[in-house]
Design a protein around this motif. Structure first.
Motif, PDB file in Angstrom:
ATOM      1  N   ARG A 109     -80.228 -55.309 -19.972  1.00  0.00           N
ATOM      2  CA  ARG A 109     -81.219 -55.654 -18.955  1.00  0.00           C
ATOM      3  C   ARG A 109     -80.508 -55.862 -17.634  1.00  0.00           C
ATOM      4  NH1 ARG A 109     -84.388 -60.699 -21.106  1.00  0.00           N
ATOM      5  NH2 ARG A 109     -84.248 -60.096 -23.258  1.00  0.00           N
ATOM      6  N   PRO A 110     -81.106 -55.381 -16.561  1.00  0.00           N
ATOM      7  CA  PRO A 110     -80.464 -55.651 -15.273  1.00  0.00           C
ATOM      8  C   PRO A 110     -80.437 -57.162 -15.029  1.00  0.00           C
ATOM      9  CG  PRO A 110     -82.610 -54.584 -14.975  1.00  0.00           C
ATOM     10  CD  PRO A 110     -82.343 -54.655 -16.440  1.00  0.00           C
ATOM     11  N   PRO A 111     -79.417 -57.648 -14.363  1.00  0.00           N
ATOM     12  CA  PRO A 111     -79.349 -59.096 -14.112  1.00  0.00           C
ATOM     13  C   PRO A 111     -80.520 -59.526 -13.226  1.00  0.00           C
ATOM     14  CG  PRO A 111     -77.651 -57.932 -12.878  1.00  0.00           C
ATOM     15  CD  PRO A 111     -78.323 -56.921 -13.761  1.00  0.00           C
ATOM     16  N   ARG A 112     -80.981 -60.716 -13.467  1.00  0.00           N
ATOM     17  CA  ARG A 112     -82.070 -61.252 -12.651  1.00  0.00           C
ATOM     18  C   ARG A 112     -81.519 -61.728 -11.322  1.00  0.00           C
ATOM     19  NH1 ARG A 112     -85.816 -64.411 -17.030  1.00  0.00           N
ATOM     20  NH2 ARG A 112     -86.083 -62.594 -18.360  1.00  0.00           N
ATOM     21  N   VAL A 113     -82.294 -61.515 -10.286  1.00  0.00           N
ATOM     22  CA  VAL A 113     -81.910 -61.936  -8.940  1.00  0.00           C
ATOM     23  C   VAL A 113     -82.257 -63.416  -8.784  1.00  0.00           C
ATOM     24  CG1 VAL A 113     -82.391 -61.611  -6.483  1.00  0.00           C
ATOM     25  CG2 VAL A 113     -82.266 -59.633  -8.016  1.00  0.00           C
ATOM     26  N   VAL A 114     -81.326 -64.173  -8.242  1.00  0.00           N
ATOM     27  CA  VAL A 114     -81.550 -65.605  -8.029  1.00  0.00           C
ATOM     28  C   VAL A 114     -82.293 -65.815  -6.708  1.00  0.00           C
ATOM     29  CG1 VAL A 114     -80.458 -67.868  -7.733  1.00  0.00           C
ATOM     30  CG2 VAL A 114     -79.486 -66.203  -9.343  1.00  0.00           C
ATOM     31  N   LEU A 115     -83.365 -66.592  -6.778  1.00  0.00           N
ATOM     32  CA  LEU A 115     -84.135 -66.980  -5.599  1.00  0.00           C
ATOM     33  C   LEU A 115     -83.985 -68.471  -5.378  1.00  0.00           C
ATOM     34  CD1 LEU A 115     -87.551 -65.201  -6.345  1.00  0.00           C
ATOM     35  CD2 LEU A 115     -85.626 -64.312  -5.008  1.00  0.00           C
ATOM     36  N   ALA A 175     -96.748 -72.633 -11.060  1.00  0.00           N
ATOM     37  CA  ALA A 175     -98.013 -71.929 -10.798  1.00  0.00           C
ATOM     38  C   ALA A 175     -97.997 -70.592 -11.521  1.00  0.00           C
ATOM     39  CB  ALA A 175     -98.178 -71.696  -9.294  1.00  0.00           C
ATOM     40  N   ARG A 176     -99.046 -70.279 -12.230  1.00  0.00           N
ATOM     41  CA  ARG A 176     -99.106 -69.000 -12.937  1.00  0.00           C
ATOM     42  C   ARG A 176     -99.276 -67.856 -11.952  1.00  0.00           C
ATOM     43  NH1 ARG A 176    -103.616 -69.535 -16.266  1.00  0.00           N
ATOM     44  NH2 ARG A 176    -102.273 -70.668 -17.674  1.00  0.00           N
ATOM     45  N   SER A 177    -100.233 -67.993 -11.040  1.00  0.00           N
ATOM     46  CA  SER A 177    -100.536 -66.884 -10.138  1.00  0.00           C
ATOM     47  C   SER A 177     -99.987 -67.133  -8.738  1.00  0.00           C
ATOM     48  CB  SER A 177    -102.048 -66.638 -10.084  1.00  0.00           C
ATOM     49  OG  SER A 177    -102.729 -67.799  -9.653  1.00  0.00           O
ATOM     50  N   SER A 178     -99.955 -66.070  -7.957  1.00  0.00           N
ATOM     51  CA  SER A 178     -99.526 -66.133  -6.564  1.00  0.00           C
ATOM     52  C   SER A 178    -100.761 -66.216  -5.684  1.00  0.00           C
ATOM     53  CB  SER A 178     -98.724 -64.879  -6.213  1.00  0.00           C
ATOM     54  OG  SER A 178     -97.566 -64.802  -7.011  1.00  0.00           O
ATOM     55  N   ILE A 181     -85.931 -55.799  -4.108  1.00  0.00           N
ATOM     56  CA  ILE A 181     -86.762 -55.371  -5.236  1.00  0.00           C
ATOM     57  C   ILE A 181     -88.191 -55.200  -4.747  1.00  0.00           C
ATOM     58  CG2 ILE A 181     -87.722 -56.086  -7.473  1.00  0.00           C
ATOM     59  CD1 ILE A 181     -85.069 -57.560  -7.964  1.00  0.00           C
ATOM     60  N   GLU A 182     -88.802 -54.106  -5.155  1.00  0.00           N
ATOM     61  CA  GLU A 182     -90.221 -53.876  -4.875  1.00  0.00           C
ATOM     62  C   GLU A 182     -90.943 -53.822  -6.195  1.00  0.00           C
ATOM     63  OE1 GLU A 182     -91.829 -50.638  -2.544  1.00  0.00           O
ATOM     64  OE2 GLU A 182     -90.780 -51.389  -0.783  1.00  0.00           O
ATOM     65  N   ARG A 183     -92.049 -54.579  -6.290  1.00  0.00           N
ATOM     66  CA  ARG A 183     -92.848 -54.546  -7.511  1.00  0.00           C
ATOM     67  C   ARG A 183     -94.294 -54.864  -7.192  1.00  0.00           C
ATOM     68  NH1 ARG A 183     -91.328 -59.577 -11.254  1.00  0.00           N
ATOM     69  NH2 ARG A 183     -91.093 -57.814 -12.634  1.00  0.00           N
ATOM     70  N   GLU A 184     -95.171 -54.375  -8.045  1.00  0.00           N
ATOM     71  CA  GLU A 184     -96.592 -54.659  -7.894  1.00  0.00           C
ATOM     72  C   GLU A 184     -96.875 -56.036  -8.482  1.00  0.00           C
ATOM     73  OE1 GLU A 184     -99.142 -52.564  -6.505  1.00  0.00           O
ATOM     74  OE2 GLU A 184     -97.301 -51.688  -5.720  1.00  0.00           O
ATOM     75  N   ILE A 185     -97.605 -56.858  -7.737  1.00  0.00           N
ATOM     76  CA  ILE A 185     -97.984 -58.177  -8.228  1.00  0.00           C
ATOM     77  C   ILE A 185     -99.475 -58.390  -8.012  1.00  0.00           C
ATOM     78  CG2 ILE A 185     -95.703 -59.159  -7.751  1.00  0.00           C
ATOM     79  CD1 ILE A 185     -97.089 -60.709  -5.374  1.00  0.00           C
ATOM     80  N   GLU A 186    -100.015 -59.345  -8.733  1.00  0.00           N
ATOM     81  CA  GLU A 186    -101.378 -59.801  -8.500  1.00  0.00           C
ATOM     82  C   GLU A 186    -101.305 -61.020  -7.603  1.00  0.00           C
ATOM     83  OE1 GLU A 186    -103.480 -60.575 -12.119  1.00  0.00           O
ATOM     84  OE2 GLU A 186    -103.170 -58.534 -12.851  1.00  0.00           O
ATOM     85  N   ILE A 187    -102.243 -61.091  -6.676  1.00  0.00           N
ATOM     86  CA  ILE A 187    -102.259 -62.203  -5.734  1.00  0.00           C
ATOM     87  C   ILE A 187    -103.712 -62.613  -5.514  1.00  0.00           C
ATOM     88  CG2 ILE A 187    -102.348 -60.746  -3.670  1.00  0.00           C
ATOM     89  CD1 ILE A 187    -100.258 -62.616  -2.464  1.00  0.00           C
ATOM     90  N   ASN A 188    -103.949 -63.913  -5.401  1.00  0.00           N
ATOM     91  CA  ASN A 188    -105.317 -64.339  -5.091  1.00  0.00           C
ATOM     92  C   ASN A 188    -105.385 -64.791  -3.651  1.00  0.00           C
ATOM     93  OD1 ASN A 188    -105.297 -67.441  -4.963  1.00  0.00           O
ATOM     94  ND2 ASN A 188    -104.335 -67.091  -6.953  1.00  0.00           N
ATOM     95  N   ALA A 201     -95.370 -63.241 -10.944  1.00  0.00           N
ATOM     96  CA  ALA A 201     -94.723 -62.334  -9.988  1.00  0.00           C
ATOM     97  C   ALA A 201     -93.201 -62.346 -10.152  1.00  0.00           C
ATOM     98  CB  ALA A 201     -95.091 -62.725  -8.555  1.00  0.00           C
ATOM     99  N   LEU A 202     -92.678 -63.407 -10.742  1.00  0.00           N
ATOM    100  CA  LEU A 202     -91.232 -63.575 -10.899  1.00  0.00           C
ATOM    101  C   LEU A 202     -90.712 -63.002 -12.213  1.00  0.00           C
ATOM    102  CD1 LEU A 202     -91.085 -67.332  -9.832  1.00  0.00           C
ATOM    103  CD2 LEU A 202     -90.577 -65.356  -8.391  1.00  0.00           C
ATOM    104  N   ALA A 203     -91.586 -62.874 -13.203  1.00  0.00           N
ATOM    105  CA  ALA A 203     -91.189 -62.561 -14.577  1.00  0.00           C
ATOM    106  C   ALA A 203     -90.298 -61.329 -14.679  1.00  0.00           C
ATOM    107  CB  ALA A 203     -92.434 -62.369 -15.442  1.00  0.00           C
ATOM    108  N   ARG A 204     -89.250 -61.466 -15.460  1.00  0.00           N
ATOM    109  CA  ARG A 204     -88.326 -60.390 -15.826  1.00  0.00           C
ATOM    110  C   ARG A 204     -87.519 -59.819 -14.664  1.00  0.00           C
ATOM    111  NH1 ARG A 204     -92.990 -59.848 -17.888  1.00  0.00           N
ATOM    112  NH2 ARG A 204     -93.592 -58.081 -16.647  1.00  0.00           N
TER     113      ARG A 204
END
Length: 162
Positions: free
Chosen positions: A11-17, A41-44, A109-116, A133-136
């Motif tokens: 697995r690629p290493p996770r980026v630290v935020l 928080a579950r959602s963004s 990193i670019e990824r699709e996320i759900e946002i409310n 949005a952070l997972a994996r």
């Protein structure tokens, strides 16, 4: 079935935020938004000043006004509605919110996320980046902040809350 001595997939290493970061939402025209990274928080959520619903080609859409505090002059944006769900805020209040899918750009990193879409007026951060949005891809160091660049100064309302 995998062979017991087969190497495990790498697995690629996770980026630290840090606990707060500057993120981009290019589909919404936002190059730098101050976001609180919140694994509780579950959602963004993204602050919008106003929102309205309409139908385009038989599908539900949402229009919303992004405030000047999100970089530049107030502007209206439209997006297809992904879903409508109840969200419980940190105070225990449940509200029905519109969700959309958009691109998040953070730390290369670019990824699709759900946002409310939410009224976060009075909050220090116009965006909350939740754990889905952070997972994996990311891990969080709560002792650090803005590890991937600071947002421009003066773009958020002043308030001690988050």
């Amino acid at each position: 079935m995998t062979h017991p001595h087969a190497p495990k997939p790498v697995r690629p290493p996770r980026v630290v935020l840090g606990w707060r970061e500057s993120v981009a939402l290019p589909d919404l025209g936002l190059a730098a938004v101050k976001a609180k990274v919140d694994t509780g928080a579950r959602s963004s959520a993204l602050h919008v000043d106003q929102q309205w619903r309409f139908v385009e080609a038989g599908a539900p859409w949402v229009g919303f006004r992004l405030s000047p505090g999100l970089g530049g002059a107030a502007r209206d944006v439209v997006a297809p509605v992904l879903d409508e769900r109840e969200v419980t805020d940190s105070g225990g209040r449940r509200t029905l919110r519109v969700f959309l899918r958009t691109t998040l750009r953070l730390a290369g990193i670019e990824r699709e996320i759900e946002i409310n879409l939410s009224d976060r007026r009075g909050m220090l951060f116009p965006m909350l980046l939740g754990r889905t949005a952070l997972a994996r891809a990311f891990t969080v160091d709560p002792a650090r902040s803005y590890l991937h660049g600071r947002p421009p100064q003066g773009d958020a309302p002043a308030s001690p809350s988050g």
